[in-house]
Design a protein around this motif. Structure first.
Motif, PDB file in Angstrom:
ATOM      1  N   MET A 169       0.842  -1.197   0.000  1.00 57.56           N
ATOM      2  CA  MET A 169       0.000   0.000   0.000  1.00 57.56           C
ATOM      3  C   MET A 169       0.880   1.252   0.000  1.00 57.56           C
ATOM      4  N   GLY A 170       1.940   1.210   0.824  1.00 56.17           N
ATOM      5  CA  GLY A 170       2.869   2.335   0.863  1.00 56.17           C
ATOM      6  C   GLY A 170       3.544   2.537  -0.486  1.00 56.17           C
ATOM      7  N   ALA A 171       3.867   1.412  -1.147  1.00 57.03           N
ATOM      8  CA  ALA A 171       4.521   1.503  -2.461  1.00 57.03           C
ATOM      9  C   ALA A 171       3.575   2.130  -3.479  1.00 57.03           C
ATOM     10  N   LEU A 172       2.276   1.808  -3.365  1.00 60.91           N
ATOM     11  CA  LEU A 172       1.294   2.409  -4.281  1.00 60.91           C
ATOM     12  C   LEU A 172       1.208   3.918  -4.061  1.00 60.91           C
ATOM     13  N   GLN A 173       1.238   4.322  -2.794  1.00 65.31           N
ATOM     14  CA  GLN A 173       1.210   5.754  -2.478  1.00 65.31           C
ATOM     15  C   GLN A 173       2.475   6.424  -3.031  1.00 65.31           C
ATOM     16  N   TRP A 452      -7.603   6.419   1.810  1.00 68.26           N
ATOM     17  CA  TRP A 452      -7.301   4.981   1.839  1.00 68.26           C
ATOM     18  C   TRP A 452      -7.972   4.231   0.694  1.00 68.26           C
ATOM     19  N   GLN A 453      -9.230   4.600   0.421  1.00 70.10           N
ATOM     20  CA  GLN A 453      -9.998   3.873  -0.589  1.00 70.10           C
ATOM     21  C   GLN A 453      -9.308   3.918  -1.956  1.00 70.10           C
ATOM     22  N   THR A 454      -8.668   5.052  -2.254  1.00 70.18           N
ATOM     23  CA  THR A 454      -7.951   5.173  -3.532  1.00 70.18           C
ATOM     24  C   THR A 454      -6.884   4.082  -3.641  1.00 70.18           C
ATOM     25  N   LEU A 455      -6.156   3.858  -2.542  1.00 67.86           N
ATOM     26  CA  LEU A 455      -5.119   2.821  -2.562  1.00 67.86           C
ATOM     27  C   LEU A 455      -5.752   1.441  -2.696  1.00 67.86           C
ATOM     28  N   CYS A 456      -6.872   1.228  -1.990  1.00 60.36           N
ATOM     29  CA  CYS A 456      -7.552  -0.075  -2.073  1.00 60.36           C
ATOM     30  C   CYS A 456      -7.991  -0.348  -3.507  1.00 60.36           C
ATOM     31  N   ASP A 457      -8.530   0.673  -4.163  1.00 62.15           N
ATOM     32  CA  ASP A 457      -8.964   0.501  -5.553  1.00 62.15           C
ATOM     33  C   ASP A 457      -7.779   0.141  -6.444  1.00 62.15           C
ATOM     34  N   GLN A 458      -6.654   0.799  -6.191  1.00 62.94           N
ATOM     35  CA  GLN A 458      -5.462   0.498  -6.994  1.00 62.94           C
ATOM     36  C   GLN A 458      -4.956  -0.908  -6.727  1.00 62.94           C
ATOM     37  N   ARG A 459      -4.995  -1.278  -5.451  1.00 65.66           N
ATOM     38  CA  ARG A 459      -4.533  -2.619  -5.070  1.00 65.66           C
ATOM     39  C   ARG A 459      -5.411  -3.670  -5.737  1.00 65.66           C
ATOM     40  N   SER A 460      -6.670  -3.359  -5.842  1.00 57.91           N
ATOM     41  CA  SER A 460      -7.653  -4.236  -6.444  1.00 57.91           C
ATOM     42  C   SER A 460      -7.324  -4.497  -7.912  1.00 57.91           C
ATOM     43  N   ALA A 461      -6.775  -3.492  -8.575  1.00 62.35           N
ATOM     44  CA  ALA A 461      -6.470  -3.601 -10.002  1.00 62.35           C
ATOM     45  C   ALA A 461      -5.074  -4.153 -10.230  1.00 62.35           C
ATOM     46  N   LEU A 462      -4.349  -4.393  -9.136  1.00 62.03           N
ATOM     47  CA  LEU A 462      -2.910  -4.647  -9.240  1.00 62.03           C
ATOM     48  C   LEU A 462      -2.438  -5.797 -10.117  1.00 62.03           C
ATOM     49  N   PRO A 463      -2.904  -7.037  -9.877  1.00 63.10           N
ATOM     50  CA  PRO A 463      -2.307  -8.128 -10.646  1.00 63.10           C
ATOM     51  C   PRO A 463      -2.464  -7.891 -12.148  1.00 63.10           C
ATOM     52  N   LEU A 464      -3.507  -7.152 -12.530  1.00 61.87           N
ATOM     53  CA  LEU A 464      -3.721  -6.851 -13.944  1.00 61.87           C
ATOM     54  C   LEU A 464      -2.760  -5.788 -14.431  1.00 61.87           C
ATOM     55  N   ALA A 465      -2.420  -4.874 -13.506  1.00 62.15           N
ATOM     56  CA  ALA A 465      -1.603  -3.728 -13.900  1.00 62.15           C
ATOM     57  C   ALA A 465      -0.140  -4.132 -14.118  1.00 62.15           C
TER      58      ALA A 465
END
Ligand SMILES: [Zn+2]
Length: 466
Positions: A169-173, A452-465
């Motif tokens: 999550m920190g890396a996404l931020q 926080w939700q922004t990071l969760c949404d990104q994490r959700s898309a992660l394996p595809l990204a």
């Protein structure tokens, strides 16, 4: 998601019946008392197991009839092999499902389109669980987190999983901040923004502070001791707006302030950012996040800080139009230090202190300087205070600042420092590497900022990204 009430009712009746029979069976064997806590936990466990099964069945059911071939990302062709099972760790625990698997391309890669459709990575945690693990990881130390999570989730998660999901999550931020930095250095984008700025806060505040973090990485395998212990500054930055506190909601401290002709103010829309880095690099973050907050376009930008010179240098470099204010409480503390060093406790001390504090409150910094200067020959702290008040004189015109209705305390960013650094990075047993501390702190800062939700949404898309 909305469910039909009738469907829920039917499932609930089934669950209740299932639970009653399990309980009767237990009683028949003479086992166990049944308190409401045991019943609740028992039912949660049943729901968890149902969740495991249901999610697995659902995912398997989403697999459509496989085609014999699909395109491979490399440009080649993948052939259908067979239905193959895979497992992921979900919020219910380990879930197994069946999906079509394709292979046989010359690139040797295999694919399961269903995994891609739902962002699933076999063997890894789901995005839903990742968000919960990271939430524990920003709140509790990594070795405590599994205990808390066991109580909430009813299954075991390892310390390392919590750590890696929190750091993710920190890396996404971190990535988001890097993107902001890029944007903020692009002249064309900046000009476009200037033409069409959208909503800009009429009075925006910025504040910077720093707190020490103990860096002591865990020894690597085969090493007896890790790198030597080291203390590094976690720099924290906060953008915010300020609003008046309605009389009925004022705290005792705020009522006292009003009695001293200071408006009762509170911060809102706070955004925290942090990093362990040199002042120059931190300046890039200051500029980039400020562009995002439209600090450069705000008609009134107010900066609050303690007296630290690196802070004011950064403010002057990036926001020359900003009103600079030294935190009132830091200034006051300097005077209290001098008073305690020079005068014995009692009325000489309090008389001197009251006098200089009043001068400071009235913006008469020159009088404060003279008062300290008179004590400078016998007191090192007084000499330092002369220098401090002299250097910061224009940042201490509290009479003018108060008249303009500015907040004069930097409590907002200091509380951020405490919440990010003291309440998480300084927990007992914490051993940090610089990247680990930074990622955990960035994740926590995002939570505190309400993003926080922004990071969760990104994490959700992660394996595809990836
Ligand atoms: Zn291929």
């Amino acid at each position: 998601m909305n469910y039909n009430t009738e469907t829920i009712n039917r499932a609930a009746r089934q669950l209740a019946a299932m639970f009653t029979s399990a309980l009767n069976e237990q009683h028949a064997t003479g086992q166990g008392t049944t308190t409401i806590a045991q019943i609740e936990t028992g039912m949660r466990e049943a729901l968890r197991q149902i969740g495991v099964q249901a999610l697995g069945l659902f995912l398997s059911s989403m697999q459509t009839t496989p085609t014999s071939e699909i395109a491979c990302p490399c440009g080649g062709v993948l052939k259908y092999q067979r239905m193959r099972s895979a497992s992921v760790i979900s919020v219910f625990g380990k879930v197994t499902y069946e999906r079509a698997y394709y292979a046989g391309c010359s690139c040797k890669e295999g694919r399961a389109p269903l995994d891609e459709q739902f962002g699933l990575e076999p063997g890894a945690v789901t995005a839903g669980l990742a968000a919960l693990l990271a939430l524990a990881g920003i709140e509790f130390s990594y070795d405590e987190s599994p205990k808390w999570l066991q109580a909430y989730l009813l299954f075991d998660v390892s310390e390392n999983t919590v750590r890696s999901e929190t750091e993710q999550m920190g890396a996404l931020q971190e990535k988001q901040e890097e993107a902001l930095i890029q944007c903020s250095q692009d002249e064309v984008q900046l000009q476009e923004r200037q033409r069409d700025p959208g909503q800009v806060a009429t009075r925006l505040y910025g504040s910077i502070d720093a707190a020490k973090v103990r860096i002591e990485p865990r020894p690597k395998q085969g090493e007896e001791k890790g790198e030597h212990e080291d203390w590094r500054d976690m720099k924290v930055l906060c953008w915010y707006e300020v609003e008046g506190v309605p009389p009925s909601q004022r705290s005792t401290r705020q009522r006292e302030k009003v009695a001293r002709e200071q408006p009762a103010l509170r911060a809102k829309n706070l955004s925290y950012f942090c990093d362990i880095t040199e002042a120059d690099d931190f300046g890039n973050l200051l500029w980039a996040t400020g562009c995002d907050a439209k600090a450069d376009l705000s008609p009134e930008l107010v900066f609050l800080g303690d007296g630290a010179i690196w802070i004011w240098n950064l403010v002057a470099k990036y926001y020359s139009h900003a009103i600079q204010i030294v935190d009132w409480y830091h200034a006051e503390e300097h005077l209290e230090g001098v008073a305690s060093a020079v005068f014995p406790a009692g009325s000489p001390r309090s008389n001197w202190l009251e006098g200089v504090k009043q001068s400071l409150w009235d913006g008469q910094v020159e009088e404060v300087i003279s008062a300290c200067d008179a004590l400078a020959s016998s007191c090192e702290l007084a000499r330092k205070a002369v220098h401090y008040f002299y250097t910061n004189a224009e940042r201490m015109r509290y009479d003018r600042f108060r008249a303009a209705g500015y907040m004069i305390g930097s409590g907002t960013v200091e509380s951020g420092c405490k919440q990010i650094v003291s309440h998480r990075l300084k927990l007992p047993g914490a051993q940090w590497s610089v990247p680990g501390a930074v990622k955990t702190a960035k994740a926590r800062a995002t939570w505190l900022s309400g993003h926080w939700q922004t990071l969760c949404d990104q994490r959700s898309a992660l394996p595809l990204a990836i």
